[in-house]
Design an enzyme around this catalytic site. Structure first.
Site, PDB file in Angstrom:
ATOM      1  N   ASP A  85       0.842  -1.203   0.000  1.00  0.00           N
ATOM      2  CA  ASP A  85       0.000   0.000   0.000  1.00  0.00           C
ATOM      3  C   ASP A  85       0.873   1.247   0.000  1.00  0.00           C
ATOM      4  O   ASP A  85       1.725   1.408   0.898  1.00  0.00           O
ATOM      5  CB  ASP A  85      -0.830   0.018   1.289  1.00  0.00           C
ATOM      6  CG  ASP A  85      -2.316   0.051   1.018  1.00  0.00           C
ATOM      7  OD1 ASP A  85      -2.722   0.360  -0.119  1.00  0.00           O
ATOM      8  OD2 ASP A  85      -3.063  -0.249   1.957  1.00  0.00           O
ATOM      9  N   GLU A 184     -14.273  -1.113  -1.356  1.00  0.00           N
ATOM     10  CA  GLU A 184     -14.504  -1.218   0.092  1.00  0.00           C
ATOM     11  C   GLU A 184     -15.784  -0.490   0.470  1.00  0.00           C
ATOM     12  O   GLU A 184     -15.993   0.678   0.092  1.00  0.00           O
ATOM     13  CB  GLU A 184     -13.299  -0.617   0.854  1.00  0.00           C
ATOM     14  CG  GLU A 184     -13.489  -0.662   2.360  1.00  0.00           C
ATOM     15  CD  GLU A 184     -12.197  -0.451   3.147  1.00  0.00           C
ATOM     16  OE1 GLU A 184     -11.120  -0.253   2.546  1.00  0.00           O
ATOM     17  OE2 GLU A 184     -12.278  -0.505   4.390  1.00  0.00           O
TER      18      GLU A 184
HETATM   19  O1  KIV Z   1      -4.872  -1.393   4.314  1.00  0.00           O
HETATM   20  C1  KIV Z   1      -5.673  -2.320   4.151  1.00  0.00           C
HETATM   21  O2  KIV Z   1      -5.720  -3.293   4.921  1.00  0.00           O
HETATM   22  C2  KIV Z   1      -6.586  -2.233   3.025  1.00  0.00           C
HETATM   23  C3  KIV Z   1      -7.637  -3.293   2.918  1.00  0.00           C
HETATM   24  C4  KIV Z   1      -8.732  -3.003   3.873  1.00  0.00           C
HETATM   25  C5  KIV Z   1      -8.156  -3.434   1.536  1.00  0.00           C
HETATM   26  O3  KIV Z   1      -6.502  -1.339   2.243  1.00  0.00           O
END
Ligand code: KIV
Length: 266
Positions: A85, A184
């Site tokens: 991420d 989401e």
């Molecule tokens: O950071 C995370 O865990 C996410 C998921 C909820 C998709 O983005």
């Protein structure tokens, strides 16, 4: 060892109607377990901030922390696609997105990055990253990095207008080259419409059963979450209770001089 899951594999899975199984992980040991049971995609989510580091939301986690945990996860994975991420404010310009996403692939062995939103700045970032060969998973609906703007953990796309906006952004992200889309907290009917509209797979969380895959936060899935557990969390184990019981038994044995046994050391 089976072959690592790739971007074309995700697309093929959608074409064949095979559902994508995705789970978050933040450390080596968990990554080994998830990979062993053939989870297709492991996300080093910025939920790291809340789940592992005790922050109230995902905003405080930074690139160095994300890199540190992504490296650990990648060391444990042979088959799953490792997605990292991009943390809050790490892709606010195309240059920042390229720099930070590049670090995930070069320094931490991620295979793809994820970013939130489908407005012009994020679309420009997706286009630039894909042009450099960096696969991007997009994320729409409730986007936790916008928690202050959204005002809380609410389902998005409930009105006709906001549903149309989400659908339009999903199409633009796919056109920009995103290889998958996390949805989401959106109504199941909207998730179904977006999923049938797009060639790229959708991966749902709190978005109903009609996505091309599902993702869950590991700690929610196994009952390890310490604080807030979202309504849409699937609970397949109660590890928090088990861990407490195990440590309580250990503590009782130490205090009663039952552990360690004398012969173990001789
Ligand atoms: O950071 C995370 O865990 C996410 C998921 C909820 C998709 O983005």
């Amino acid at each position: 060892m089976s072959k690592a899951v790739s971007v074309p594999d995700l697309k093929r899975m959608k074409q064949r109607g095979e559902l994508i199984v995705a789970v978050t992980a933040y450390d080596y040991s968990t990554a080994v377990l998830l990979d062993q049971v053939n989870v297709d995609l492991i996300l080093v989510g910025d939920s790291l901030a809340t789940v592992m580091l005790g922050h109230p939301n995902t905003l405080p986690v930074n690139m160095e922390e994300m890199l540190h945990h992504t490296r650990a996860v990648a060391r444990g994975v042979q088959r799953a696609m490792v997605v990292a991420d991009l943390p809050f404010m790490s892709y606010y310009t195309v240059e920042a997105a390229l720099e930070n996403a590049g670090r995930f692939l070069k320094e931490a062995r991620a295979a793809a990055v994820k970013l939130e939103g489908g407005k012009p700045p994020q679309l420009a970032a997706v286009t630039a990253l894909v042009a450099q060969g960096i696969p991007v998973v997009a994320h729409l609906g409730f986007t936790p990095q916008s928690i202050h703007a959204l005002g809380g953990y609410y389902v998005q796309g409930k009105s006709l207008e906001s549903a149309k906006q989400l659908q339009a952004e999903a199409e633009l992200l796919a056109k920009a080259g995103a290889c998958a889309l996390v949805l989401e907290l959106v109504p199941p009917t909207l998730a179904a419409a977006i999923s049938s509209d797009l060639e790229i797979p959708t991966i749902g969380i709190g978005a109903g059963p009609y996505c091309d895959g599902q993702i869950q936060v590991f700690h929610d899935l196994v009952g390890l979450g310490a604080d807030y557990v979202p309504k849409h969390a699937a609970r397949y184990a109660e590890l928090r209770r088990e861990i407490c019981q195990a440590v309580e038994r250990y503590a009782a044995d130490v205090r009663a001089r039952r552990f360690p046994e004398a012969e173990v050391m001789t």
